[in-house]
Write an enzyme that holds these catalytic residues in place. Structure first.
Site, PDB file in Angstrom:
ATOM      1  CD  GLU A 161      -2.473   1.207   2.774  1.00  0.00           C
ATOM      2  OE1 GLU A 161      -2.884   0.146   3.292  1.00  0.00           O
ATOM      3  OE2 GLU A 161      -2.573   2.312   3.328  1.00  0.00           O
ATOM      4  NE  ARG A 182       0.553   8.063   5.774  1.00  0.00           N
ATOM      5  CZ  ARG A 182       0.541   7.261   6.817  1.00  0.00           C
ATOM      6  NH1 ARG A 182       1.601   7.162   7.574  1.00  0.00           N
ATOM      7  NH2 ARG A 182      -0.529   6.557   7.103  1.00  0.00           N
ATOM      8  CB  THR A 226      -2.365   8.316   3.174  1.00  0.00           C
ATOM      9  OG1 THR A 226      -1.600   7.391   3.958  1.00  0.00           O
ATOM     10  CG2 THR A 226      -2.600   9.563   4.003  1.00  0.00           C
ATOM     11  CE  LYS A 257      -5.791   2.892   7.941  1.00  0.00           C
ATOM     12  NZ  LYS A 257      -4.546   3.195   7.226  1.00  0.00           N
TER      13      LYS A 257
HETATM   14  C1  3PG Z   1      -1.569   3.915   8.527  1.00  0.00           C
HETATM   15  O1  3PG Z   1      -1.806   4.959   7.969  1.00  0.00           O
HETATM   16  O2  3PG Z   1      -1.999   2.855   8.092  1.00  0.00           O
HETATM   17  C2  3PG Z   1      -0.818   3.949   9.817  1.00  0.00           C
HETATM   18  O3  3PG Z   1      -0.164   5.156   9.992  1.00  0.00           O
HETATM   19  C3  3PG Z   1       0.100   2.814  10.052  1.00  0.00           C
HETATM   20  O4  3PG Z   1       0.374   2.788  11.402  1.00  0.00           O
HETATM   21  P1  3PG Z   1       1.701   2.129  11.969  1.00  0.00           P
HETATM   22  O5  3PG Z   1       2.831   3.052  11.588  1.00  0.00           O
HETATM   23  O6  3PG Z   1       1.518   2.064  13.465  1.00  0.00           O
HETATM   24  O7  3PG Z   1       1.848   0.778  11.348  1.00  0.00           O
END
Ligand code: 3PG
Length: 211
Positions: free
Chosen positions: A41, A45, A69, A129
């Site tokens: 994925e 960002r 995101t 999610k």
């Molecule tokens: C996401 O956007 O899926 C999360 O920021 C992932 O979280 P993590 O860094 O705790 O795995």
């Protein structure tokens, strides 16, 4: 032929990736593939996200590449153009959901409360999610949230605070389709080119999933 959700359920972990440098895209993909985890994925960002998705979709078709995101109409548009097979969002956003639906693009919106789950179910989503999983109460919270909704067939993708140490416990919940997380290929690992470590993490995940 697996549907997308069947593929995600088969591997049970979706690496969440923020990649700045396009030149890291193929070595990263190869580390995931060699580690036996052919999913990624790529999150919006970073400025490079769409280009990374396009590179991976073209040059590593054996990797199932999605976009993460996904916050805006433009993100949905760019992700589809680049060849992302699916999109994931931290929240429920009518604008992104409407475009994804009109483009018949597989989309996994984010929820963390009963009301959000009900809104998403009313929009006919079956995979959500659950974010930020750890901060919202982790496994006990997801277990409690699942009780009134499991019979609807909804499945969750908990993300946020998932790690190698709690992965098995999340995966043991029947409503969990798979878990997402950045621990598999962190920004730091990618910047330092730690491909072997990423590959080994994928192999350990396969062992946990196999147990
Ligand atoms: C996401 O956007 O899926 C999360 O920021 C992932 O979280 P993590 O860094 O705790 O795995």
């Amino acid at each position: 032929m697996h549907t997308l959700f069947e593929t995600i359920e088969k591997y049970r972990v979706v690496p969440v990736i923020a990649i700045d440098d396009i030149s890291a895209a193929l070595p990263l993909a190869d580390a995931l593939l060699e580690g036996g985890l052919p999913l990624a994925e790529i999150t919006f960002r970073t400025q490079a996200a769409a280009e990374v998705i396009q590179t991976l979709a073209e040059k590593r078709p054996e990797l199932c590449v999605g976009a993460g995101t996904v916050l805006t109409y433009t993100n949905v548009h760019d992700a589809i153009q680049a060849g992302a097979k699916f999109g994931v969002a931290p929240g429920l956003n009518a604008e992104t959901i409407d475009l994804a639906e009109s483009m018949e693009w597989t989309f996994i919106p984010g929820v963390c409360t009963p009301s959000e789950i009900e809104s998403a179910l009313a929009m006919n989503f079956t995979v959500l999610k659950f974010f930020p999983a750890g901060a919202m109460g982790g496994i006990p919270m997801l277990k409690a949230l699942s009780a009134p909704y499991a019979h609807t067939g909804v499945r969750f993708l908990p993300t946020g605070g998932v790690s190698e140490s709690n992965l098995a416990d999340y995966l043991a919940l029947p409503t969990v389709l798979a878990c997402g997380g950045t621990w598999i290929a962190s920004k730091n690992d990618i910047a330092e080119g730690n491909w072997e470590q990423i590959k080994q993490r994928c192999q350990r995940i396969a062992e946990i999933v196999g147990q």
